[in-house]
Enzyme design. Structure first.
Site, PDB file in Angstrom:
ATOM      1  N   ASN A   9      -0.491  -5.104   0.362  1.00 59.95           N
ATOM      2  CA  ASN A   9       0.463  -4.078  -0.055  1.00 59.95           C
ATOM      3  C   ASN A   9       0.328  -3.848  -1.356  1.00 59.95           C
ATOM      4  O   ASN A   9       0.935  -4.979  -2.082  1.00 59.95           O
ATOM      5  CB  ASN A   9       1.732  -4.663   0.621  1.00 59.95           C
ATOM      6  CG  ASN A   9       2.858  -3.703  -0.031  1.00 59.95           C
ATOM      7  OD1 ASN A   9       2.526  -2.580  -0.311  1.00 59.95           O
ATOM      8  ND2 ASN A   9       4.274  -4.096   0.097  1.00 59.95           N
ATOM      9  N   TRP A  10      -0.185  -3.151  -1.883  1.00 60.65           N
ATOM     10  CA  TRP A  10      -0.565  -3.052  -3.309  1.00 60.65           C
ATOM     11  C   TRP A  10       0.617  -2.333  -3.976  1.00 60.65           C
ATOM     12  O   TRP A  10       0.724  -2.458  -5.262  1.00 60.65           O
ATOM     13  CB  TRP A  10      -1.739  -1.792  -3.375  1.00 60.65           C
ATOM     14  CG  TRP A  10      -3.170  -2.247  -2.997  1.00 60.65           C
ATOM     15  CD1 TRP A  10      -3.520  -3.301  -2.359  1.00 60.65           C
ATOM     16  CD2 TRP A  10      -4.236  -1.465  -3.316  1.00 60.65           C
ATOM     17  NE1 TRP A  10      -4.831  -3.258  -2.166  1.00 60.65           N
ATOM     18  CE2 TRP A  10      -5.333  -2.428  -2.849  1.00 60.65           C
ATOM     19  CE3 TRP A  10      -4.616  -0.467  -3.945  1.00 60.65           C
ATOM     20  CZ2 TRP A  10      -6.828  -1.991  -2.947  1.00 60.65           C
ATOM     21  CZ3 TRP A  10      -6.247   0.035  -4.345  1.00 60.65           C
ATOM     22  CH2 TRP A  10      -7.100  -0.971  -3.372  1.00 60.65           C
ATOM     23  N   LYS A  11       1.700  -1.617  -3.296  1.00 57.94           N
ATOM     24  CA  LYS A  11       2.801  -1.226  -3.840  1.00 57.94           C
ATOM     25  C   LYS A  11       2.475  -0.370  -4.878  1.00 57.94           C
ATOM     26  O   LYS A  11       1.602   0.513  -4.563  1.00 57.94           O
ATOM     27  CB  LYS A  11       3.671  -2.427  -4.376  1.00 57.94           C
ATOM     28  CG  LYS A  11       3.837  -3.580  -3.489  1.00 57.94           C
ATOM     29  CD  LYS A  11       4.836  -4.641  -3.867  1.00 57.94           C
ATOM     30  CE  LYS A  11       4.981  -5.997  -2.760  1.00 57.94           C
ATOM     31  NZ  LYS A  11       5.986  -6.874  -3.154  1.00 57.94           N
ATOM     32  N   HIS A  94       9.966  -1.746   4.482  1.00 57.75           N
ATOM     33  CA  HIS A  94       9.863  -2.748   3.357  1.00 57.75           C
ATOM     34  C   HIS A  94      11.206  -3.086   2.692  1.00 57.75           C
ATOM     35  O   HIS A  94      11.943  -2.147   2.448  1.00 57.75           O
ATOM     36  CB  HIS A  94       8.637  -2.314   2.375  1.00 57.75           C
ATOM     37  CG  HIS A  94       8.267  -3.563   1.608  1.00 57.75           C
ATOM     38  ND1 HIS A  94       8.888  -3.947   0.555  1.00 57.75           N
ATOM     39  CD2 HIS A  94       7.294  -4.530   1.691  1.00 57.75           C
ATOM     40  CE1 HIS A  94       8.558  -4.906  -0.340  1.00 57.75           C
ATOM     41  NE2 HIS A  94       7.577  -5.374   0.568  1.00 57.75           N
ATOM     42  N   GLU A  96      11.603  -3.462  -0.382  1.00 60.01           N
ATOM     43  CA  GLU A  96      11.868  -2.658  -1.561  1.00 60.01           C
ATOM     44  C   GLU A  96      12.326  -1.414  -1.401  1.00 60.01           C
ATOM     45  O   GLU A  96      13.115  -0.705  -2.075  1.00 60.01           O
ATOM     46  CB  GLU A  96      10.678  -2.744  -2.403  1.00 60.01           C
ATOM     47  CG  GLU A  96      10.460  -3.934  -2.879  1.00 60.01           C
ATOM     48  CD  GLU A  96       9.081  -4.523  -3.307  1.00 60.01           C
ATOM     49  OE1 GLU A  96       8.060  -3.662  -3.347  1.00 60.01           O
ATOM     50  OE2 GLU A  96       8.588  -5.593  -3.384  1.00 60.01           O
ATOM     51  N   GLU A 170       9.413 -10.968   6.313  1.00 60.01           N
ATOM     52  CA  GLU A 170       9.194 -11.115   4.968  1.00 60.01           C
ATOM     53  C   GLU A 170      10.712 -11.505   4.486  1.00 60.01           C
ATOM     54  O   GLU A 170      11.740 -10.705   4.100  1.00 60.01           O
ATOM     55  CB  GLU A 170       8.965 -10.067   4.039  1.00 60.01           C
ATOM     56  CG  GLU A 170       7.430  -9.396   4.739  1.00 60.01           C
ATOM     57  CD  GLU A 170       6.816  -8.447   3.425  1.00 60.01           C
ATOM     58  OE1 GLU A 170       5.736  -8.854   3.125  1.00 60.01           O
ATOM     59  OE2 GLU A 170       7.302  -7.740   3.229  1.00 60.01           O
ATOM     60  N   GLY A 176       7.395 -11.922  -4.088  1.00 56.09           N
ATOM     61  CA  GLY A 176       7.069 -11.659  -5.492  1.00 56.09           C
ATOM     62  C   GLY A 176       7.936 -12.746  -6.295  1.00 56.09           C
ATOM     63  O   GLY A 176       7.852 -12.696  -7.533  1.00 56.09           O
ATOM     64  N   SER A 217       4.968 -14.203  -1.315  1.00 55.03           N
ATOM     65  CA  SER A 217       4.315 -15.155  -1.917  1.00 55.03           C
ATOM     66  C   SER A 217       3.363 -16.047  -1.390  1.00 55.03           C
ATOM     67  O   SER A 217       3.156 -17.206  -1.815  1.00 55.03           O
ATOM     68  CB  SER A 217       5.506 -16.176  -2.569  1.00 55.03           C
ATOM     69  OG  SER A 217       6.411 -15.378  -3.372  1.00 55.03           O
ATOM     70  N   GLY A 238       1.460  -9.077  -1.004  1.00 56.69           N
ATOM     71  CA  GLY A 238       1.719  -8.145  -2.009  1.00 56.69           C
ATOM     72  C   GLY A 238       0.593  -8.526  -3.357  1.00 56.69           C
ATOM     73  O   GLY A 238      -0.492  -8.437  -3.328  1.00 56.69           O
ATOM     74  N   GLY A 239       1.368  -9.259  -4.108  1.00 59.23           N
ATOM     75  CA  GLY A 239       0.799  -9.505  -5.418  1.00 59.23           C
ATOM     76  C   GLY A 239      -0.900 -10.120  -5.526  1.00 59.23           C
ATOM     77  O   GLY A 239      -1.850  -9.443  -6.065  1.00 59.23           O
TER      78      GLY A 239
HETATM   79  P1  PGA Z   1       4.324 -10.703  -2.579  1.00 57.66           P
HETATM   80  O1  PGA Z   1       4.846  -9.581  -1.585  1.00 57.66           O
HETATM   81  O2  PGA Z   1       3.197 -11.321  -1.644  1.00 57.66           O
HETATM   82  O3  PGA Z   1       3.925 -10.344  -3.833  1.00 57.66           O
HETATM   83  O4  PGA Z   1       5.316 -11.732  -2.498  1.00 57.66           O
HETATM   84  C1  PGA Z   1       4.681  -9.580  -0.407  1.00 57.66           C
HETATM   85  C2  PGA Z   1       5.115  -8.198   0.300  1.00 57.66           C
HETATM   86  O5  PGA Z   1       6.275  -7.356  -0.381  1.00 57.66           O
HETATM   87  O6  PGA Z   1       4.708  -7.547   1.267  1.00 57.66           O
END
Ligand code: PGA
Length: 255
Positions: A9-11, A94, A96, A170, A176, A217, A238-239
């Site tokens: 997930n590149w966000k 998600h 966010e 999640e 994050g 994470s 994510g990251g």
């Molecule tokens: P993260 O994000 O790996 O940066 O913690 C995961 C996600 O939001 O899907």
């Protein structure tokens, strides 16, 4: 046997030029790994460019959101058929989007139905806040999200068929933050809450076909620990999905 699944997930990261660069670095390493479904979810603006680079590979493409309507006066929104031209998957619900853009279980539910109607496989995200976790409300919160987000899907999901659905557990406090859940703790939520809820809704046979991922994470260094849990079928990353070596190590750990 559920095939492992890893999605990046590149966000809200990467211009088109940067996306092309990242994909060209990722493809050779990802292509060399078998036995796992690999999916990249760049921002909308990069979907067309990334789709072209992924042609002829076994790497899937996903969007990070859709609107539930097919077309119309919804300034700034992107519809399921627009995304389905390029993508096989879409991340929905998600945390966010729920936290910053007012998404509710009701809107997530509409989006899930719209995705399925356009042959997009939803990657549905569920997770509890730190406060809910500390108040020992995880079970109640996750089971409510699964029930409400998947409400009324009976006609769209045929029990016994292969699952057209991926779920990502999640915990919001792990996203994050560098503070991942424990592998045991995440697996327990999958086995004690998510699968029993799916079984209640759609029957045990179907519940056993749904890939359930862990996200929050995940890095090269801790991925194997999560994926060694039989209940955890892969990860939503994510990251670390923006870092070539890390993402390839994570996909390798899932294979
Ligand atoms: P993260 O994000 O790996 O940066 O913690 C995961 C996600 O939001 O899907």
């Amino acid at each position: 046997m559920r095939k492992p699944f890893v999605a990046g997930n590149w966000k809200m990261n990467k211009t088109v030029a940067e996306s092309r660069h990242l994909v060209s670095e990722l493809v050779p390493g990802l292509q060399a790994i078998d036995g796992v479904d690999k999916v990249l979810c760049p921002p909308f603006t990069s979907l067309l460019a990334v789709a072209a680079l992924l042609e002829g590979t076994d790497i899937g493409l996903g969007a990070q959101n859709i609107h539930w309507e097919t077309a119309g006066a919804f300034t700034g929104e992107i519809s399921p058929p627009m995304v389905a031209e390029y993508c096989q998957y879409v991340i929905l619900g998600h945390s966010e989007r729920r936290a910053y853009f007012g998404e509710t279980d009701e809107t997530v539910n509409r989006k899930i139905k719209a995705a399925l109607a356009h042959d997009l496989t939803p990657i549905l995200c569920v997770g509890e806040t730190l406060e809910e976790n500390e108040a020992e409300r995880t079970k109640e919160v996750i089971s409510r999200q699964v029930r409400e987000d998947l409400y009324g899907l009976e006609g769209m999901i045929e029990p016994g068929n292969e699952s057209p659905l991926v779920i990502a557990y999640e915990p919001i406090w792990a996203i994050g933050t560098g503070m991942a859940a424990t592998a045991d703790g995440a697996a327990a939520v999958v086995s004690d809450v998510i699968r029993p809820t799916l079984s209640d809704l759609f029957g045990e046979a179907f519940a056993q076909t749904v890939r359930v991922l862990y996200g929050g994470s995940v890095k090269g260094g801790n991925a194997a620990e999560f994926f060694s849990q039989p209940e955890i079928d892969g990860g939503l990353i994510g990251g670390a999905s923006l870092k070539v070596a890390d993402f390839i190590e994570i996909v390798q750990a899932a294979s």
